[in-house]
Design a protein around this motif. Structure first.
Motif: not given
Length: 89
Positions: A59-67, A24-42
């Motif tokens: 542009r900032r929102i668009s780049r965050a959505r793309n990430r 479970e910890l490994d799965a969370i670690e694999q999703e950290i880039p997505l979590i950080l990208a979603e935080v940037d979008l938020l």
């Protein structure tokens, strides 16, 4: 006479089993880039809550959505590359 019993033993009796497993910890670690990208979008969306978004905000929102989309695609490609035993030929 009614006895008052604490529930401390009942609450802590399963504490060892409530910890996340290594998988479970490994799965969370694999999703950290997505979590950080979603935080940037938020964050980008929160900035525009009390005002009309200008060109820079858009542009900032668009780049965050793309990430976010890139991170989701990376996770999807990673999980689809995993082959499960017993699959059809």
């Amino acid at each position: 006479m009614n006895h008052i019993v604490t529930v401390q033993d009942a609450v802590t009796a399963f504490a060892d089993f409530m910890e996340p497993t290594a998988a479970e910890l490994d799965a969370i670690e694999q999703e950290i880039p997505l979590i950080l990208a979603e935080v940037d979008l938020l964050d980008a969306q929160i900035v525009t809550l009390d005002r009309i978004p200008n060109e820079l905000d858009a542009r900032r929102i668009s780049r965050a959505r793309n990430r976010v989309l890139a991170a989701r695609r990376e996770i999807a490609n990673r999980t689809s590359a995993v082959t499960l035993p017993g699959g059809a030929a």
